[in-house]
Every structure is written in structure tokens, then in C-alpha cells.
Design a protein around this motif. Structure first.
Motif, PDB file in Angstrom:
ATOM      1  N   LEU A   1       0.483  -0.935   0.777  1.00  0.00           N
ATOM      2  CA  LEU A   1       1.656  -0.428   0.076  1.00  0.00           C
ATOM      3  C   LEU A   1       1.182  -0.009  -1.314  1.00  0.00           C
ATOM      4  CD1 LEU A   1       4.720   0.035  -0.232  1.00  0.00           C
ATOM      5  CD2 LEU A   1       4.903  -2.337  -0.983  1.00  0.00           C
ATOM      6  N   VAL A   2       1.352   1.277  -1.634  1.00  0.00           N
ATOM      7  CA  VAL A   2       0.875   1.790  -2.921  1.00  0.00           C
ATOM      8  C   VAL A   2       1.872   1.397  -4.002  1.00  0.00           C
ATOM      9  CG1 VAL A   2       0.087   3.833  -4.164  1.00  0.00           C
ATOM     10  CG2 VAL A   2      -0.175   3.719  -1.667  1.00  0.00           C
ATOM     11  N   GLU A   3       1.389   0.667  -5.025  1.00  0.00           N
ATOM     12  CA  GLU A   3       2.292   0.093  -6.037  1.00  0.00           C
ATOM     13  C   GLU A   3       2.406   0.921  -7.302  1.00  0.00           C
ATOM     14  OE1 GLU A   3       0.843  -3.930  -6.588  1.00  0.00           O
ATOM     15  OE2 GLU A   3       2.150  -4.627  -4.982  1.00  0.00           O
TER      16      GLU A   3
ATOM     17  N   THR B   1      -3.237   1.608  -7.481  1.00  0.00           N
ATOM     18  CA  THR B   1      -3.401   0.238  -7.020  1.00  0.00           C
ATOM     19  C   THR B   1      -2.408  -0.015  -5.893  1.00  0.00           C
ATOM     20  OG1 THR B   1      -3.477  -2.089  -7.669  1.00  0.00           O
ATOM     21  CG2 THR B   1      -1.864  -0.754  -8.780  1.00  0.00           C
ATOM     22  N   SER B   2      -2.845  -0.802  -4.913  1.00  0.00           N
ATOM     23  CA  SER B   2      -2.011  -1.046  -3.733  1.00  0.00           C
ATOM     24  C   SER B   2      -2.306  -2.447  -3.231  1.00  0.00           C
ATOM     25  CB  SER B   2      -2.367  -0.019  -2.653  1.00  0.00           C
ATOM     26  OG  SER B   2      -3.710  -0.190  -2.235  1.00  0.00           O
TER      27      SER B   2
ATOM     28  N   ILE C   1       2.810   6.762  -4.434  1.00  0.00           N
ATOM     29  CA  ILE C   1       3.405   5.517  -4.935  1.00  0.00           C
ATOM     30  C   ILE C   1       4.680   5.193  -4.155  1.00  0.00           C
ATOM     31  CG2 ILE C   1       4.500   4.419  -6.952  1.00  0.00           C
ATOM     32  CD1 ILE C   1       2.436   6.002  -8.688  1.00  0.00           C
ATOM     33  N   GLY C   2       4.751   3.936  -3.694  1.00  0.00           N
ATOM     34  CA  GLY C   2       5.914   3.515  -2.913  1.00  0.00           C
ATOM     35  C   GLY C   2       5.738   3.699  -1.417  1.00  0.00           C
TER      36      GLY C   2
ATOM     37  N   ASN D   1      -2.691   4.225   5.233  1.00  0.00           N
ATOM     38  CA  ASN D   1      -3.939   3.613   5.681  1.00  0.00           C
ATOM     39  C   ASN D   1      -5.081   4.064   4.787  1.00  0.00           C
ATOM     40  OD1 ASN D   1      -3.051   2.104   7.915  1.00  0.00           O
ATOM     41  ND2 ASN D   1      -2.897   3.978   9.132  1.00  0.00           N
ATOM     42  N   VAL D   2      -5.922   3.120   4.402  1.00  0.00           N
ATOM     43  CA  VAL D   2      -7.106   3.459   3.615  1.00  0.00           C
ATOM     44  C   VAL D   2      -8.325   2.811   4.269  1.00  0.00           C
ATOM     45  CG1 VAL D   2      -5.837   3.668   1.426  1.00  0.00           C
ATOM     46  CG2 VAL D   2      -6.815   1.457   2.071  1.00  0.00           C
ATOM     47  N   ARG D   3      -9.510   3.363   3.966  1.00  0.00           N
ATOM     48  CA  ARG D   3     -10.747   2.747   4.459  1.00  0.00           C
ATOM     49  C   ARG D   3     -11.398   1.998   3.302  1.00  0.00           C
ATOM     50  NH1 ARG D   3     -13.975   3.836   8.801  1.00  0.00           N
ATOM     51  NH2 ARG D   3     -12.952   5.823   9.190  1.00  0.00           N
TER      52      ARG D   3
END
Length: 189
Positions: free
Chosen positions: A134-136, A147-148, A165-166, A170-172
């Protein structure tokens, strides 16, 4: 099911039954290990965090080593570690066996060294994996980065557009450090 974030905070405070009794905790190290074992069975991949105090009145070197032993057995994802300090008016303030500050500082240092090593191992093990985050917002230390958090509360830093944001994406994971993970979003578009 999918609604719970897989992160549970379970304060241990100390690893020695003698000290747990002196703290009036109402559980033993055996109870605690049993509880953690059941959580891990029911929630695979659960992140368990804890509070740990060193230097409670009467804590011997042997008692402290039992705290280190618990940290090795449980392998907390993260722990908030504190030095016991006398608070006027508490039962513990009147107890015999108050420890000197040097001993308490030395124990905190040894505890943190062990715990940080475990945290870094967990994070390194995630390198190369795909994580849903979740991207914060913007990273506090670097405005260019976002940051997430993963479902079990790990911080993941990566470069990306602010309109993420929000969102859940998916990230690697490219790099695991003691306190955070780094990732990229390329290759996943």
C-alpha cells in the motif's frame, strides 16, 4: 481471511520466568512460545513484533541471556527495546537489585545487535520476491521516492509517480536492509 493485516504485536518484556514474575506479567516464557507457535500455524507468514525491557530490578546476566534466547527462538520481525528506568511511585522503584546504567546500556546494545541481525535476515530473504504494498506517500528521507508497506507492515521504498499514493500495487524487492526494503516497479507494468 484477506481483511487482516498479517502483523501482530505481542509484548514479551523479558525472557526469564523469574523476571516475568517480578514484573507481574501473569505468563511464562513457555506460554509465550506456545502462543507464538499457534499464531504462526494459523497465519502463515505472520510478522510478530514485541516490546522488550532490559535491566529490570533483579535481572542477572543469566536472566538477560534468557531474553536473548527468546529472541533467537521467536525471531521477532521487529522489537521495541527499552532500558528499565525507575519511575517514582511504582512497585519496581522500591525493589532491591536496581542495576547500574552501564550494565543496562550494555544489555540494550547486545539485545539490539541480535534483533537487528534477525530483522536484516528476514528482509534479505525477501530480495527478488514480488510484494503487494500500500503506497503511503513520499519518503521522509528522499522526496523523489515513495514509501509503502507490505501486508505484514514492512516498509518498502521505491521510485514512482506520486499518483500511486493510496493505491495497492505489486513491487519487486531489490534490496533488504535492517529497517527497510527497496524495490522497483519496472518489469511489472
Amino acid at each position: 481471511g484477506d481483511k487482516i493485516c498479517e502483523h501482530i504485536h505481542v509484548p514479551l518484556q523479558a525472557g526469564s520466568n523469574k523476571i516475568l514474575q517480578r514484573m507481574n506479567r501473569g505468563y511464562s516464557r513457555e506460554h509465550y512460545l506456545d502462543l507464538v507457535g499457534r499464531m504462526r500455524e494459523r497465519i502463515p507468514g505472520v510478522a510478530i513484533t514485541s516490546d522488550l525491557i532490559v535491566g529490570f530490578p533483579g535481572e542477572s546476566e543469566e536472566d538477560f541471556l534468557e531474553t536473548l534466547d527468546m529472541v533467537k527462538r521467536v525471531r521477532f520481525d521487529a522489537a521495541f527495546t527499552f532500558i528499565y528506568s525507575i519511575r517514582t511511585g511504582t512497585r519496581a522503584a522500591l525493589m532491591e537489585g536496581q542495576l547500574d546504567l552501564d550494565t543496562k546500556r550494555d544489555r540494550l546494545l547486545r539485545l539490539n545487535e541480535l534483533q537487528y541481525g534477525i530483522a536484516a535476515e528476514y528482509n534479505r530473504a525477501l530480495e527478488g520476491s514480488i510484494q503487494e504494498v500500500l503506497v503511503e506517500g513520499c519518503s521522509k528521507t528522499n522526496d523523489e521516492k515513495l514509501t509503502s508497506r507490505t501486508r505484514n507492515n514492512r516498509i518498502v521504498i521505491f521510485s514512482g509517480s506520486k499518483d500511486l499514493i493510496g493505491k495497492l500495487i505489486n513491487v519487486r524487492i531489490t534490496k533488504g536492509k535492517t529497517f527497510s526494503l527497496f524495490a522497483d516497479t519496472q518489469l511489472l507494468e
